[in-house]
Design a protein around this motif. Structure first.
Motif, short mmCIF file in Angstrom:
data_model
loop_
_atom_site.label_atom_id
_atom_site.label_comp_id
_atom_site.label_asym_id
_atom_site.label_seq_id
_atom_site.Cartn_x
_atom_site.Cartn_y
_atom_site.Cartn_z
N ASP A 151 0.82 -1.21 0.00
CA ASP A 151 0.00 0.00 0.00
C ASP A 151 0.86 1.26 0.00
OD1 ASP A 151 -2.63 -1.34 0.34
OD2 ASP A 151 -1.72 -1.99 2.23
N ALA A 152 2.12 1.15 0.43
CA ALA A 152 2.99 2.31 0.54
C ALA A 152 4.44 1.87 0.47
CB ALA A 152 2.72 3.07 1.84
N GLY A 169 1.61 12.80 -3.60
CA GLY A 169 1.80 11.47 -3.08
C GLY A 169 3.23 11.10 -2.72
N VAL A 170 4.17 12.00 -2.93
CA VAL A 170 5.58 11.74 -2.62
C VAL A 170 5.99 12.62 -1.45
CG1 VAL A 170 7.95 11.83 -3.46
CG2 VAL A 170 6.11 11.06 -4.99
N THR A 171 6.42 11.98 -0.37
CA THR A 171 6.87 12.69 0.83
C THR A 171 8.39 12.57 0.92
OG1 THR A 171 4.81 12.24 2.01
CG2 THR A 171 6.74 12.75 3.36
N THR A 172 9.05 13.70 1.15
CA THR A 172 10.51 13.69 1.27
C THR A 172 10.92 14.48 2.51
OG1 THR A 172 10.61 15.59 -0.26
CG2 THR A 172 11.03 13.38 -1.19
N SER A 173 12.13 14.15 3.00
CA SER A 173 12.66 14.81 4.18
C SER A 173 14.17 14.93 4.02
CB SER A 173 12.28 13.98 5.42
OG SER A 173 12.40 14.74 6.59
N ARG A 174 14.78 15.83 4.80
CA ARG A 174 16.18 16.19 4.58
C ARG A 174 17.21 15.26 5.17
NH1 ARG A 174 15.54 22.17 6.94
NH2 ARG A 174 14.95 20.80 8.66
N ASP A 175 17.04 14.88 6.45
CA ASP A 175 18.11 14.15 7.13
C ASP A 175 17.59 13.58 8.44
OD1 ASP A 175 18.35 16.18 9.24
OD2 ASP A 175 19.39 17.41 7.76
N PRO A 176 18.42 12.82 9.18
CA PRO A 176 17.95 12.21 10.43
C PRO A 176 17.40 13.20 11.45
CG PRO A 176 20.01 11.20 9.77
CD PRO A 176 19.78 12.38 8.84
N VAL A 189 3.06 8.34 8.50
CA VAL A 189 1.94 7.62 9.09
C VAL A 189 0.63 8.28 8.64
CG1 VAL A 189 0.74 7.05 11.25
CG2 VAL A 189 3.20 6.63 11.03
N SER A 190 0.59 9.59 8.69
CA SER A 190 -0.61 10.32 8.27
C SER A 190 -0.90 10.10 6.79
CB SER A 190 -0.41 11.80 8.57
OG SER A 190 -1.48 12.56 8.06
N GLU A 191 0.11 10.24 5.95
CA GLU A 191 -0.07 10.07 4.50
C GLU A 191 -0.46 8.64 4.15
OE1 GLU A 191 0.05 12.27 1.84
OE2 GLU A 191 0.04 13.79 3.42
N PHE A 192 0.17 7.67 4.78
CA PHE A 192 -0.12 6.27 4.47
C PHE A 192 -1.50 5.86 4.96
CE2 PHE A 192 4.64 4.83 4.31
CZ PHE A 192 4.89 5.75 3.33
#
Length: 180
Positions: free
Chosen positions: A75-76, A157-164, A175-178
């Protein structure tokens, strides 16, 4: 968050060199929310995680080989970073095809740090706004994406993030998007 993803199946696509915290924290957040999470890799051999690019961390058992899975199985999708991990993934036709098919199907996809490199390779960033680790931002722009300096971004539909350092925001968002 418990139960929010009950019944959902999530693939975490990773290879040797994955940044350990970027594999572990999202997987824990998704599992705690009720998702069934499979570690998918280039083979079924355990993968070597890293703390940074030079310090070996733990080894992780692989659940399924990417050449033997389909986007219909999940699903994700989550792609953790680390410099080495996405570099391995983007040179594997099965991994690139899996990511491309997932994005084209419209399933939610998330990538952190250097993880968006495989999105570039899959040619799915054109017309999307993303964030990432600074060293791959030129690649994203060259592939037709727009880069912003934010902890987490979701576009089409694409979630991205920078670093730890952004993992709290990233985990909450995926979690929210999925769930949606």
């Amino acid at each position: 968050m418990a139960g929010k993803l009950s019944g959902r199946r999530v693939a975490v696509l990773a290879a040797d060199g994955v940044e350990q915290v970027e594999l572990v924290r999202p997987r824990e957040a998704l599992t705690e929310a009720g998702a069934r999470v499979d570690l998918v890799s280039l083979s079924t051999d355990p993968i070597q995680a890293m703390n940074g690019d030079i310090e070996p961390a733990d080894r992780f058992a692989v659940d399924r080989e990417v050449s033997k899975v389909s986007v219909d199985d999940y699903d994700a999708l989550v792609v953790p970073g680390g410099t080495i991990n996405p570099d391995h993934l983007r040179t594997n036709a099965d991994a690139v095809g899996f990511v491309r098919d997932f994005v084209n199907r419209g399933g939610p996809v998330a990538a952190i740090c250097h993880g968006p490199w495989i999105l570039v390779e899959a040619d799915v960033v054109r017309g999307r706004t993303l964030t990432s680790y600074p060293s791959i931002r030129t690649d994203i722009r060259n592939a037709g994406g727009t880069v912003v300096e934010e902890p987490v971004v979701t576009d089409q539909g694409v979630t991205t993030s920078r670093d730890p350092g952004d993992l709290d925001a990233f985990c909450e968002r995926i979690v929210s998007e999925f769930a949606g």
